[in-house]
Design a protein around this motif. Structure first.
Motif, PDB file in Angstrom:
ATOM      1  N   THR A  99      59.991  52.462  38.118  1.00  8.59           N
ATOM      2  CA  THR A  99      60.167  52.837  36.712  1.00  8.59           C
ATOM      3  C   THR A  99      60.981  54.122  36.592  1.00  8.59           C
ATOM      4  O   THR A  99      61.945  54.205  35.820  1.00  8.59           O
ATOM      5  N   PRO A 118      70.555  53.608  23.457  1.00  2.00           N
ATOM      6  CA  PRO A 118      69.151  53.618  23.883  1.00  2.00           C
ATOM      7  C   PRO A 118      69.012  53.426  25.389  1.00  2.00           C
ATOM      8  O   PRO A 118      69.829  52.759  26.032  1.00  2.00           O
ATOM      9  N   TYR A 120      66.949  51.697  27.132  1.00  2.00           N
ATOM     10  CA  TYR A 120      66.717  50.339  27.627  1.00  2.00           C
ATOM     11  C   TYR A 120      68.005  49.543  27.799  1.00  2.00           C
ATOM     12  O   TYR A 120      68.040  48.556  28.537  1.00  2.00           O
ATOM     13  N   SER A 123      68.568  50.402  31.375  1.00  6.94           N
ATOM     14  CA  SER A 123      67.467  50.106  32.292  1.00  6.94           C
ATOM     15  C   SER A 123      67.339  48.616  32.589  1.00  6.94           C
ATOM     16  O   SER A 123      67.137  48.219  33.742  1.00  6.94           O
ATOM     17  N   PHE A 317      60.124  47.557  33.486  1.00  4.59           N
ATOM     18  CA  PHE A 317      60.889  47.732  32.244  1.00  4.59           C
ATOM     19  C   PHE A 317      59.953  48.012  31.064  1.00  4.59           C
ATOM     20  O   PHE A 317      60.233  48.892  30.233  1.00  4.59           O
ATOM     21  N   LEU A 318      58.850  47.287  30.985  1.00  6.10           N
ATOM     22  CA  LEU A 318      57.885  47.531  29.917  1.00  6.10           C
ATOM     23  C   LEU A 318      57.285  48.927  30.037  1.00  6.10           C
ATOM     24  O   LEU A 318      57.020  49.595  29.016  1.00  6.10           O
ATOM     25  N   LEU A 321      59.585  51.318  28.455  1.00  2.00           N
ATOM     26  CA  LEU A 321      59.568  51.274  26.993  1.00  2.00           C
ATOM     27  C   LEU A 321      58.377  52.020  26.397  1.00  2.00           C
ATOM     28  O   LEU A 321      58.502  52.669  25.354  1.00  2.00           O
ATOM     29  N   VAL A 322      57.226  51.915  27.054  1.00  2.00           N
ATOM     30  CA  VAL A 322      56.002  52.458  26.440  1.00  2.00           C
ATOM     31  C   VAL A 322      55.428  53.658  27.178  1.00  2.00           C
ATOM     32  O   VAL A 322      54.532  54.330  26.654  1.00  2.00           O
TER      33      VAL A 322
END
Length: 364
Positions: A99, A118, A120, A123, A317-318, A321-322
């Motif tokens: 990550t 952004p 992402y 990424s 990836f998630l 994002l969080v």
């Protein structure tokens, strides 16, 4: 699985050097100088020496169990359930590494080259390409990364040489003006990144084709020594370029490249350094994702590690994002939490397994 995939000792040495140097040559100088000042290169020598100690432990275990990965000989030494429990921290941190490496590429692109885009957007493609490379196997990785790392090192070397006229040797003195505390602080930081991460290669050494431990030992130590030399040179050049300001420039070698101008012919070559950072981080992310996939597959006794590479990349990836609200969150995690987390996750288990192996009778 390993019977079909194998690499030579030299290829493993190249993978090792690539992993240790790929992203750290860009990311290490600035934060390390910020912590240790002009003594940052001395901090790196200390942490590099500690890294050699970990490498000795890893190679000892490889000689004792040449056909087994860390997960497999841990099961043999301490049992199935203790290995599973002891693997919770390494697995969580390896996922965090995937990550973080990819997140750092996005943050670099967003802050330095493509503002407003952004994270992402950078990424997701990097993770997808890394997962596809993992599925291609370690042989493909070894051949491809050998070419890419040469291009990265050549690019960095050219930038540092073109900056010679801007260096000020006076910025390197005095030595230890604030005592030994900043030196040790820098050593603790640089041990966490990248030298404690040597642990990951305990999962990869059984893929070496030839069972000549002497050649492998020599190649691995040469790779580590060249890594220490390369990082020391990049740190020293950064200090000579920016002096006290070197620690506040986030991507210091990228900033060094911005200063290069030769007779108004060669200028604005920081994009070359940017591509080097992306390439180096991609290679490190791929190797880390490979180890994570292999680790999970062996821990849960799956038949093929390749099928979980893409799902694990999606989880990373998630997490991007969080898991992080801002650039400052990521900087604080790397500076404060990372060195302690990596020591507990990697160093403690490796030393424990080495200690158990010392008191166990070698396999016949």
């Amino acid at each position: 699985m390993r019977q079909k995939e194998n690499v030579s000792p030299k290829q493993m040495g190249v993978l090792f050097f690539t992993y240790m140097t790929g992203s750290s040559i860009i990311n290490i100088p600035s934060p390390l100088i910020g912590k240790a000042g002009s003594d940052a290169w001395l901090s790196l020598l200390i942490s590099g020496g500690l890294g050699m100690g970990l490498l000795v432990c890893m190679l000892f275990l490889y000689r004792r169990y040449p056909s087994l990965t860390y997960v497999e000989y841990s099961r043999r030494l301490i049992g199935v359930w203790p290995t599973a429990i002891l693997s919770l921290l390494p697995l969580s941190f390896i996922l965090q590494m995937v990550t973080g490496i990819v997140l750092d590429i996005g943050l670099f692109m967003q802050s330095s080259m493509m503002r407003g885009t952004p994270v992402y957007a950078f990424s997701l493609p990097i993770l997808m390409v890394a997962a596809l490379t993992v599925r291609a196997g370690i042989e493909v990785m070894a051949r491809m990364f050998a070419i890419i790392i040469v291009l990265v090192i050549c690019s960095v070397t050219v930038v540092l040489l073109l900056s010679l006229e801007n260096y000020n040797w006076g910025f390197l003195i005095p030595v230890m003006p604030h005592g030994i505390k900043p030196l040790l602080h820098g050593a603790f930081f640089s041990f966490g990144f990248p030298y404690a991460e040597i642990f990951l290669f305990a999962m990869l050494l059984p893929f070496v084709r030839e069972r000549s431990s002497g050649e492998l030992n020599r190649t691995m130590f040469i790779g580590l020594i060249w890594n220490i030399i390369t990082l020391c040179i990049s740190i020293i050049c950064t200090i000579m370029m920016f002096g006290p300001l070197a620690g506040v420039k986030k991507y210091s070698l990228f900033e060094v490249a911005r200063t290069v101008e030769v007779q108004e012919i060669i200028s604005r070559i920081e994009s070359v350094m940017g591509m080097s950072l992306i390439a180096g981080s991609y290679m490190k992310a791929t190797i880390t994702l490979y180890v994570l996939s292999l680790y999970v597959s062996q821990l849960f006794k799956l038949k093929n590690y390749k099928v979980i590479a893409m799902p694990l990349a999606l989880v990373a990836f998630l997490n991007i994002l969080v898991g992080f609200k801002s650039d400052m969150d990521w900087t604080e995690l790397v500076s404060v939490v990372h060195p302690l987390w990596v020591s507990v996750s990697f160093v403690f288990p490796l030393l424990l397994i080495t200690l158990v192996a010392l008191f166990r009778k070698p396999p016949s």
